[in-house]
Design a protein around this motif. Structure first.
Motif, PDB file in Angstrom:
ATOM      1  N   GLN A   1       7.975  -8.219  -2.437  1.00 57.94           N
ATOM      2  CA  GLN A   1       8.612  -6.923  -2.668  1.00 57.94           C
ATOM      3  C   GLN A   1       9.774  -7.032  -3.652  1.00 57.94           C
ATOM      4  O   GLN A   1       9.974  -6.144  -4.477  1.00 57.94           O
ATOM      5  N   GLN A   2      10.543  -8.119  -3.552  1.00 56.86           N
ATOM      6  CA  GLN A   2      11.706  -8.279  -4.423  1.00 56.86           C
ATOM      7  C   GLN A   2      11.277  -8.411  -5.887  1.00 56.86           C
ATOM      8  O   GLN A   2      11.911  -7.838  -6.773  1.00 56.86           O
ATOM      9  N   CYS A   3      10.216  -9.155  -6.153  1.00 57.80           N
ATOM     10  CA  CYS A   3       9.750  -9.309  -7.532  1.00 57.80           C
ATOM     11  C   CYS A   3       9.166  -8.002  -8.070  1.00 57.80           C
ATOM     12  O   CYS A   3       9.341  -7.673  -9.241  1.00 57.80           O
ATOM     13  N   VAL A   4       8.493  -7.238  -7.204  1.00 59.21           N
ATOM     14  CA  VAL A   4       7.965  -5.937  -7.618  1.00 59.21           C
ATOM     15  C   VAL A   4       9.118  -4.993  -7.936  1.00 59.21           C
ATOM     16  O   VAL A   4       9.107  -4.299  -8.957  1.00 59.21           O
ATOM     17  N   ALA A   5      10.138  -4.981  -7.084  1.00 65.34           N
ATOM     18  CA  ALA A   5      11.299  -4.116  -7.309  1.00 65.34           C
ATOM     19  C   ALA A   5      12.037  -4.527  -8.583  1.00 65.34           C
ATOM     20  O   ALA A   5      12.481  -3.668  -9.348  1.00 65.34           O
ATOM     21  N   LYS A   6      12.162  -5.814  -8.802  1.00 65.65           N
ATOM     22  CA  LYS A   6      12.855  -6.315  -9.991  1.00 65.65           C
ATOM     23  C   LYS A   6      12.142  -5.863 -11.263  1.00 65.65           C
ATOM     24  O   LYS A   6      12.773  -5.408 -12.211  1.00 65.65           O
ATOM     25  N   GLN A   7      10.818  -5.938 -11.297  1.00 62.83           N
ATOM     26  CA  GLN A   7      10.081  -5.531 -12.491  1.00 62.83           C
ATOM     27  C   GLN A   7      10.206  -4.034 -12.727  1.00 62.83           C
ATOM     28  O   GLN A   7      10.170  -3.580 -13.850  1.00 62.83           O
ATOM     29  N   ALA A   8      10.397  -3.264 -11.668  1.00 66.08           N
ATOM     30  CA  ALA A   8      10.552  -1.819 -11.807  1.00 66.08           C
ATOM     31  C   ALA A   8      11.861  -1.478 -12.522  1.00 66.08           C
ATOM     32  O   ALA A   8      11.957  -0.435 -13.161  1.00 66.08           O
TER      33      ALA A   8
ATOM     34  N   HIS B   1       0.811  -1.218   0.000  1.00 66.94           N
ATOM     35  CA  HIS B   1       0.000   0.000   0.000  1.00 66.94           C
ATOM     36  C   HIS B   1       0.845   1.269   0.000  1.00 66.94           C
ATOM     37  O   HIS B   1       0.296   2.361   0.015  1.00 66.94           O
ATOM     38  N   GLN B   2       2.167   1.120  -0.026  1.00 65.85           N
ATOM     39  CA  GLN B   2       3.028   2.290  -0.100  1.00 65.85           C
ATOM     40  C   GLN B   2       2.855   2.933  -1.476  1.00 65.85           C
ATOM     41  O   GLN B   2       2.805   2.231  -2.493  1.00 65.85           O
ATOM     42  N   PRO B   3       2.746   4.244  -1.537  1.00 64.91           N
ATOM     43  CA  PRO B   3       2.455   4.920  -2.806  1.00 64.91           C
ATOM     44  C   PRO B   3       3.520   4.723  -3.884  1.00 64.91           C
ATOM     45  O   PRO B   3       3.225   4.864  -5.074  1.00 64.91           O
ATOM     46  N   ASP B   4       4.740   4.377  -3.504  1.00 73.80           N
ATOM     47  CA  ASP B   4       5.789   4.204  -4.509  1.00 73.80           C
ATOM     48  C   ASP B   4       5.807   2.789  -5.099  1.00 73.80           C
ATOM     49  O   ASP B   4       6.612   2.498  -5.977  1.00 73.80           O
ATOM     50  N   ARG B   5       4.928   1.917  -4.657  1.00 71.32           N
ATOM     51  CA  ARG B   5       4.861   0.544  -5.179  1.00 71.32           C
ATOM     52  C   ARG B   5       3.953   0.513  -6.395  1.00 71.32           C
ATOM     53  O   ARG B   5       2.800   0.919  -6.333  1.00 71.32           O
ATOM     54  N   VAL B   6       4.511   0.049  -7.508  1.00 72.47           N
ATOM     55  CA  VAL B   6       3.747  -0.027  -8.752  1.00 72.47           C
ATOM     56  C   VAL B   6       3.762  -1.471  -9.234  1.00 72.47           C
ATOM     57  O   VAL B   6       4.820  -2.068  -9.402  1.00 72.47           O
ATOM     58  N   PHE B   7       2.572  -2.008  -9.438  1.00 72.35           N
ATOM     59  CA  PHE B   7       2.410  -3.357  -9.966  1.00 72.35           C
ATOM     60  C   PHE B   7       1.982  -3.226 -11.428  1.00 72.35           C
ATOM     61  O   PHE B   7       0.826  -2.932 -11.707  1.00 72.35           O
ATOM     62  N   SER B   8       2.934  -3.418 -12.341  1.00 78.62           N
ATOM     63  CA  SER B   8       2.607  -3.274 -13.761  1.00 78.62           C
ATOM     64  C   SER B   8       1.667  -4.390 -14.193  1.00 78.62           C
ATOM     65  O   SER B   8       1.617  -5.468 -13.586  1.00 78.62           O
ATOM     66  N   GLN B   9       0.931  -4.140 -15.268  1.00 78.27           N
ATOM     67  CA  GLN B   9       0.036  -5.169 -15.793  1.00 78.27           C
ATOM     68  C   GLN B   9       0.828  -6.383 -16.259  1.00 78.27           C
ATOM     69  O   GLN B   9       0.395  -7.516 -16.085  1.00 78.27           O
ATOM     70  N   ASN B  10       2.023  -6.153 -16.805  1.00 76.47           N
ATOM     71  CA  ASN B  10       2.870  -7.276 -17.229  1.00 76.47           C
ATOM     72  C   ASN B  10       3.243  -8.153 -16.037  1.00 76.47           C
ATOM     73  O   ASN B  10       3.261  -9.378 -16.141  1.00 76.47           O
ATOM     74  N   LEU B  11       3.548  -7.532 -14.913  1.00 77.31           N
ATOM     75  CA  LEU B  11       3.890  -8.290 -13.713  1.00 77.31           C
ATOM     76  C   LEU B  11       2.684  -9.094 -13.235  1.00 77.31           C
ATOM     77  O   LEU B  11       2.791 -10.289 -12.961  1.00 77.31           O
ATOM     78  N   LEU B  12       1.534  -8.450 -13.170  1.00 79.01           N
ATOM     79  CA  LEU B  12       0.322  -9.149 -12.737  1.00 79.01           C
ATOM     80  C   LEU B  12      -0.035 -10.292 -13.686  1.00 79.01           C
ATOM     81  O   LEU B  12      -0.447 -11.362 -13.243  1.00 79.01           O
TER      82      LEU B  12
END
Length: 74
Positions: free
Chosen positions: A61-68, A35-46
């Motif tokens: 968190q690691q997979c979200v950071a990696k996709q960023a 829920h942190q505002p800087d976290r972005v879950f791209s559609q490709n990741l989802l």
């Protein structure tokens, strides 16, 4: 703990712990890291989450950071 419950605690992409605050003992979604505002879950990741885990297991968190860090493709 059932297999389904333990699966919900693991990232469906890497298999590591997802540290989901939404299913923690406190059950306070506002406390979850996602829920942190800087976290972005791209559609490709989802879209990369296997179908059987969609809506049942959170990405870590690691997979979200990696996709960023990966280049975006249109």
């Amino acid at each position: 703990m059932t297999a389904e419950a333990s699966d919900s605690l693991l990232c469906p992409l890497c298999g590591g712990p997802n540290a989901c605050g939404n299913i923690s003992a406190a059950d306070n979604p506002a406390d979850c890291w996602c829920h942190q505002p800087d976290r972005v879950f791209s559609q490709n990741l989802l879209d990369s989450v296997p179908t059987k885990y969609r809506g049942k297991a959170c990405i870590c968190q690691q997979c979200v950071a990696k996709q960023a860090l990966e280049p975006h493709t249109p």
